[in-house]
Design an enzyme around this catalytic site. Structure first.
Site, PDB file in Angstrom:
ATOM      1  N   GLY A  12      40.859  42.103  31.801  1.00 45.06           N
ATOM      2  CA  GLY A  12      39.861  43.085  32.218  1.00 45.06           C
ATOM      3  C   GLY A  12      38.423  42.736  31.857  1.00 45.06           C
ATOM      4  O   GLY A  12      37.584  43.636  31.744  1.00 45.06           O
ATOM      5  N   ASN A  14      36.268  41.319  33.771  1.00 49.84           N
ATOM      6  CA  ASN A  14      35.416  41.675  34.916  1.00 49.84           C
ATOM      7  C   ASN A  14      35.215  43.186  34.999  1.00 49.84           C
ATOM      8  O   ASN A  14      34.136  43.648  35.372  1.00 49.84           O
ATOM      9  CB  ASN A  14      36.006  41.123  36.219  1.00 49.84           C
ATOM     10  N   ARG A  66      59.968  47.422  47.104  1.00 50.53           N
ATOM     11  CA  ARG A  66      58.538  47.188  47.246  1.00 50.53           C
ATOM     12  C   ARG A  66      57.857  48.273  48.073  1.00 50.53           C
ATOM     13  O   ARG A  66      56.720  48.661  47.816  1.00 50.53           O
ATOM     14  CB  ARG A  66      58.350  45.810  47.902  1.00 50.53           C
ATOM     15  N   HIS A 110      37.152  36.055  43.080  1.00 53.22           N
ATOM     16  CA  HIS A 110      38.064  34.895  43.005  1.00 53.22           C
ATOM     17  C   HIS A 110      37.368  33.772  42.238  1.00 53.22           C
ATOM     18  O   HIS A 110      36.197  33.478  42.509  1.00 53.22           O
ATOM     19  CB  HIS A 110      38.461  34.441  44.411  1.00 53.22           C
ATOM     20  N   ASP A 151      42.513  35.876  50.286  1.00 53.10           N
ATOM     21  CA  ASP A 151      41.207  35.250  50.045  1.00 53.10           C
ATOM     22  C   ASP A 151      40.509  34.821  51.346  1.00 53.10           C
ATOM     23  O   ASP A 151      39.761  33.844  51.367  1.00 53.10           O
ATOM     24  CB  ASP A 151      41.338  34.036  49.102  1.00 53.10           C
ATOM     25  N   GLN A 179      29.273  32.317  33.640  1.00 56.24           N
ATOM     26  CA  GLN A 179      28.124  31.888  34.449  1.00 56.24           C
ATOM     27  C   GLN A 179      28.185  32.389  35.892  1.00 56.24           C
ATOM     28  O   GLN A 179      27.200  32.279  36.617  1.00 56.24           O
ATOM     29  CB  GLN A 179      28.013  30.358  34.433  1.00 56.24           C
ATOM     30  N   GLU A 181      31.332  34.864  37.485  1.00 51.25           N
ATOM     31  CA  GLU A 181      32.041  36.116  37.799  1.00 51.25           C
ATOM     32  C   GLU A 181      31.341  37.357  37.263  1.00 51.25           C
ATOM     33  O   GLU A 181      31.148  38.339  37.992  1.00 51.25           O
ATOM     34  CB  GLU A 181      33.468  36.077  37.242  1.00 51.25           C
TER      35      GLU A 181
HETATM   36  C1  GAR Z   1      39.416  36.298  36.728  1.00 49.88           C
HETATM   37  O1  GAR Z   1      39.063  34.958  36.492  1.00 49.88           O
HETATM   38  C2  GAR Z   1      39.494  36.566  38.222  1.00 49.88           C
HETATM   39  O2  GAR Z   1      38.528  35.873  38.958  1.00 49.88           O
HETATM   40  C3  GAR Z   1      40.876  36.046  38.524  1.00 49.88           C
HETATM   41  O3  GAR Z   1      41.677  36.487  37.448  1.00 49.88           O
HETATM   42  C4  GAR Z   1      40.851  36.562  36.272  1.00 49.88           C
HETATM   43  C5  GAR Z   1      41.000  37.935  35.657  1.00 49.88           C
HETATM   44  O4  GAR Z   1      40.322  38.030  34.445  1.00 49.88           O
HETATM   45  N1  GAR Z   1      41.344  36.531  39.794  1.00 49.88           N
HETATM   46  C6  GAR Z   1      42.128  35.808  40.608  1.00 49.88           C
HETATM   47  O5  GAR Z   1      42.533  34.697  40.335  1.00 49.88           O
HETATM   48  C7  GAR Z   1      42.476  36.479  41.920  1.00 49.88           C
HETATM   49  N2  GAR Z   1      42.988  35.546  42.858  1.00 49.88           N
HETATM   50  P1  GAR Z   1      39.900  39.440  33.826  1.00 49.88           P
HETATM   51  O6  GAR Z   1      41.153  40.316  33.819  1.00 49.88           O
HETATM   52  O7  GAR Z   1      39.462  39.097  32.432  1.00 49.88           O
HETATM   53  O8  GAR Z   1      38.803  40.029  34.671  1.00 49.88           O
END
Ligand code: GAR
Length: 202
Positions: A12, A14, A66, A110, A151, A179, A181
């Site tokens: 989490g 992001n 599902r 991504h 994507d 840098q 995300e």
């Molecule tokens: C992040 O690097 C995000 O970009 C990636 O998972 C990570 C989650 O980190 N997402 C993908 O790969 C989606 N295809 P977080 O839980 O610390 O935000």
């Protein structure tokens, strides 16, 4: 106020970047009204709790199939009445019905420069492992709208990040987060909230 719902599966960071950006004014006119998670052990849930944000955690394993999970999942998201759904490290495939319902109102972060290292099977650390294997010198992150593919939706922002000698997947992952995300995801949310990007991405 733009009502934002964030979907998470893991750490989490992001989600935290958006919470912090709302707090310090880099995101205006938006509030996170809900956090949805498919993994009970995810630290992202702690972050939601600490920020006083409503959260819900259900997993496909809790349902007989599902289809039942997808229905419960979509109903839960709808209950929050989001204007914008943000996939922030969410590792569950989005049901086509949900992609249709939230078309132009759902974005994803991504950890590569799409169209490199994306699509089925490319998520989390795996993306950085593949980038290092291929020997690219530049990687980065992409924020894009979510459509029914993996994507494949319209790109909103990208930011490049240097790959350095001696990088491990973990080191590279951290650099891409710091840098790229944690900068372009809050920026995309702010720009949507303030009408600088329209919902259909134009
Ligand atoms: C992040 O690097 C995000 O970009 C990636 O998972 C990570 C989650 O980190 N997402 C993908 O790969 C989606 N295809 P977080 O839980 O610390 O935000």
């Amino acid at each position: 106020m733009l009502r934002v719902v964030v979907l998470v599966s893991g750490g989490g960071t992001n989600l935290q970047a958006m919470i912090d950006a709302i707090k310090d004014g880099r995101i205006t006119n938006a509030e996170i009204v809900g956090v949805f998670c498919n993994n009970r052990g995810a630290y992202a849930l702690e972050r939601a709790r600490a920020a006083g944000i409503d959260s819900c955690c259900i997993s496909p394993r809790d349902y007989k199939d599902r289809q039942d999970f997808n229905e419960a999942f979509l109903n839960r998201i709808d209950e929050w009445k989001p204007d914008l759904v943000v996939l922030a490290g969410f590792l569950v495939i989005i049901p086509p019905k949900m992609a249709k319902r939230y078309a132009g109102r759902m974005i994803n972060i991504h950890p590569s420069l799409i169209p490199s290292f994306c699509g089925t099977g490319y998520y989390g650390l795996k993306v950085h492992e593949e980038a290092l294997k291929r020997g690219v010198k530049i990687t980065g992150a992409t924020v894009h709208f979510v459509d029914e593919g993996t994507d494949t939706g319209r790109i909103i922002y990208q930011k490049a990040v240097e790959v350095k000698n001696g990088d491990t997947p973990e080191i590279l992952q951290r650099r891409v987060m710091e840098q790229a995300e944690w900068i372009i995801l809050p920026k995309a949310v702010n720009d949507i909230a303030n009408g600088l990007i329209s919902f259909n991405g134009e």
